[in-house]
Design a protein around this motif. Structure first.
Motif, mmCIF file in Angstrom:
data_model
loop_
_atom_site.group_PDB
_atom_site.id
_atom_site.type_symbol
_atom_site.label_atom_id
_atom_site.label_comp_id
_atom_site.label_asym_id
_atom_site.label_seq_id
_atom_site.Cartn_x
_atom_site.Cartn_y
_atom_site.Cartn_z
ATOM 1 N N PRO A 102 -6.404 12.791 5.782
ATOM 2 C CA PRO A 102 -6.370 11.489 5.203
ATOM 3 C C PRO A 102 -4.830 11.160 5.542
ATOM 4 N N SER A 149 -1.569 9.355 1.706
ATOM 5 C CA SER A 149 -2.700 9.959 1.918
ATOM 6 C C SER A 149 -3.636 9.190 1.720
ATOM 7 N N GLU A 150 -4.177 8.279 0.524
ATOM 8 C CA GLU A 150 -4.837 7.025 0.725
ATOM 9 C C GLU A 150 -4.250 6.081 0.204
ATOM 10 N N PHE A 151 -5.021 5.305 0.269
ATOM 11 C CA PHE A 151 -3.949 3.678 0.014
ATOM 12 C C PHE A 151 -3.794 3.566 -1.308
ATOM 13 N N GLN A 152 -4.694 4.179 -2.437
ATOM 14 C CA GLN A 152 -3.918 3.468 -3.340
ATOM 15 C C GLN A 152 -2.895 3.846 -3.947
ATOM 16 N N ALA A 165 -0.929 0.905 -3.120
ATOM 17 C CA ALA A 165 -1.446 -0.980 -3.942
ATOM 18 C C ALA A 165 -0.750 -1.499 -4.334
ATOM 19 N N VAL A 220 1.641 -6.169 0.261
ATOM 20 C CA VAL A 220 0.682 -5.461 0.498
ATOM 21 C C VAL A 220 -0.546 -5.702 1.829
ATOM 22 N N SER A 221 -0.759 -6.780 0.785
ATOM 23 C CA SER A 221 -2.577 -7.110 0.920
ATOM 24 C C SER A 221 -2.452 -8.058 2.290
ATOM 25 N N ILE A 272 -3.033 -2.833 8.672
ATOM 26 C CA ILE A 272 -2.992 -1.809 8.226
ATOM 27 C C ILE A 272 -4.020 -0.467 8.813
ATOM 28 N N GLU A 278 -5.460 3.583 9.941
ATOM 29 C CA GLU A 278 -5.400 4.794 9.949
ATOM 30 C C GLU A 278 -4.311 5.642 11.792
ATOM 31 N N GLU A 314 -7.582 -2.408 -5.871
ATOM 32 C CA GLU A 314 -6.265 -1.514 -5.306
ATOM 33 C C GLU A 314 -6.314 -0.485 -4.970
ATOM 34 N N GLY A 315 -7.608 0.151 -3.299
ATOM 35 C CA GLY A 315 -7.233 1.392 -3.513
ATOM 36 C C GLY A 315 -8.369 2.033 -4.045
ATOM 37 N N HIS A 326 -9.149 -4.356 -0.652
ATOM 38 C CA HIS A 326 -9.280 -2.910 -0.414
ATOM 39 C C HIS A 326 -9.735 -2.069 -1.184
#
Lengths: 294, 224
Positions: A250, A264-267, A270, A275-276, A280, A282, B35-36, B55
């Motif tokens: 990912p 690798s992951e959105f979290q 965050a 960022v919101s 965004i 891939e 927050e993902g 998200h």
């Protein structure tokens, strides 16, 4: 598994916060790679000076520092845990020659902007030991490792740097690295480990030294590097990301007017400012995306 | 009822939503600051409405039954995976394997879905307003994938009996996936899905139909 992260600042006013952003990204990705962590941070302060990132392990640092100061006058040395960054005008060839007599000291990477650190252990502890949140720079890439291809050692940790101001982090595994390593060794590339990613880093360095630019290098890599991967590769000017054409591994990109972040992951992103409202997306399989200064 | 994931542990939120106290008769829930995080709203079973504001990470709304879950943001890998019934609405883009192995219900994605959308489905209906990535509908067995945009490489590879409809371009078809004649029942199915998703600017006749040539999954000695 493994986690990879990167951030490139478009707004240079955020330079002093780069380390803080990066440390939170790596910390968050501990869940994808609890075995070791590493990062490269680019901060070009003086274009006449080289920075050598070394790992001295359990060696007595004060003695090493004295030796370096004696040999290379006017060099500055900063210690971070079992690593140190030596800033000096001495050329790489001479510095590497000097290090040859210290069998327990590893040159992790060098260049005019790069500072590179890696260590075995939980990523959230590793970033604390290197005080990453206090470091500044223009861009950085990082990695949290879940070991598959080689042992859990500092040499087996990412990022891999096989050329001046170059580095690579990798999520995935390569299947033709042994053969490629043999070919690249014959071409004079020096490898420190049995790790597949180091081979990809060597492949990229070799291509860049042949004056093939980073985008074309990574495009050619799609046919030469067999396996699963998302790569983030850093240079003095910026960074690039590419996923293999199957794209099992990912990656998410968040872009605002102030920065480009990859994880690798959105979290892992965050916590980044605004960022919101970021764009965004891939990265598409087999497409090279890059950002940097010209 | 509002749950703020900055203040409450995700496990507690999921547990509460999975064990609805029907005497209280609450129907509407909101989740703030996702927050993902992974597995938000996984395993819900009741006829409730949940809005997630932001998200989310992997496997959001997985195994859903009956609930109507709306995500005001992007979703990570495997949104609504193995969904049984209900309605999951993604207002942003979806990562890979959206609706994987889903048995029933409706998954609506307003943006794009990346690779392997609807992989190995068993009866779910997926509507994607944007485009889908490579290997979408891979080994998919039953249900419908309706794509208003384009489809990536190897669409419907090794397909069983899922019906795939695409309005835009298809980069390439996977093994044993072929374009098929559109009949009235197919046009009615598209009309029904467009209506359910409130899509008024498209007509069923604008879509092409793809399905299995049935040469791969029936036993043939040539394939042995």
């Amino acid at each position: 598994m493994c986690g990879i992260v990167g951030i490139y600042l478009k707004n240079k006013k955020l330079k002093n916060k780069l380390g803080l952003y990066m440390s939170k990204m790596i910390d968050n990705m501990s869940s994808r790679g609890p075995d070791s962590a590493g990062f490269a941070i680019y901060n070009e302060e003086n274009s006449t000076c080289y920075k050598y990132s070394i790992c001295f392990g359990s060696l007595n640092f004060e003695n090493l520092k004295k030796d370096i100061n004696r040999k290379f006058k006017n060099s500055k040395i900063k210690k971070y845990s079992d690593h140190a960054v030596v800033s000096t005008k001495i050329k790489p060839k001479n510095f590497k020659e000097f290090l040859r007599k210290y069998k327990d000291v590893t040159l992790v990477g060098y260049g005019k902007a790069i500072e590179i650190f890696k260590q075995v252990g939980n990523p959230s502890e590793v970033v604390k030991r290197f005080k990453l949140n206090s470091l500044s720079g223009t861009h950085a890439i990082g990695h949290t490792r879940m070991a598959t291809e080689s042992a859990i050692t500092t040499d087996g940790s990412h990022p891999y740097s096989t050329g001046e101001d170059e580095c690579l982090v990798h999520n995935g595994s390569l299947s033709n690295h042994n053969n490629l390593r043999r070919i690249l060794k014959k071409d004079g590339i020096d490898f420190k480990s049995e790790n597949d990613t180091e081979v990809a880093a060597g492949y990229i360095s070799k291509s860049l030294s042949n004056k093939i630019d980073l985008k074309d290098t990574l495009k050619k890599g799609l046919s030469d590097l067999d396996g699963f991967y998302t790569f983030i590769t850093g240079t003095r000017k910026g960074f690039a990301i590419v996923r293999d054409e199957i794209a099992c591994k990912p990656a998410v990109i968040a872009e605002t007017k102030d920065y480009v972040a990859i994880a690798s992951e959105f979290q892992a992103m965050a916590h980044l400012p605004k960022v919101s409202s970021a764009k965004i997306f891939e990265p598409e399989p087999g497409i090279v995306y890059s950002w940097g200064r010209s | 009822m509002i749950f703020d994931l900055k203040k409450i542990n995700l496990r507690k939120v999921n547990s509460e939503l999975q064990n609805i106290d029907k005497k209280k008769n609450y129907k509407n829930y909101k989740i703030l600051n996702p927050e993902g995080n992974h597995a938000i709203c996984a395993g819900l079973q009741d006829d409730i409405n949940v809005n997630i504001e932001g998200h989310v990470g992997y496997y959001c709304a997985g195994m859903n039954q009956n609930a109507k879950i709306t995500i005001n943001g992007n979703v990570g890998t495997g949104v609504a995976e193995n969904m049984m019934s209900g309605f999951v609405h993604v207002k942003g883009n979806a990562s890979q394997s959206a609706g994987a192995t889903g048995h029933g219900g409706l998954l609506l994605i307003d943006g794009d879905a990346s690779s392997r959308c609807g992989i190995s489905m068993k009866g779910l209906d997926i509507v994607v307003k944007g485009s889908v990535g490579h290997m979408s509908g891979f080994m998919s067995q039953a249900g419908t994938i309706l794509v208003c945009g384009n489809a990536g490489e190897a669409l419907g590879d090794s397909l069983y009996e899922t019906e795939i409809y695409v309005k835009g371009k298809v980069k390439s078809l996977g093994a044993d996936c072929v374009e098929k004649q559109m009949e009235t029942k197919h046009l009615n199915k598209i009309k029904d899905l467009l209506n359910k998703c409130g899509i008024k600017n498209l007509q069923p006749s604008q879509f092409k139909r793809f399905g299995s040539a049935r040469k791969l999954y029936n036993f043939r000695v040539d394939n042995a």
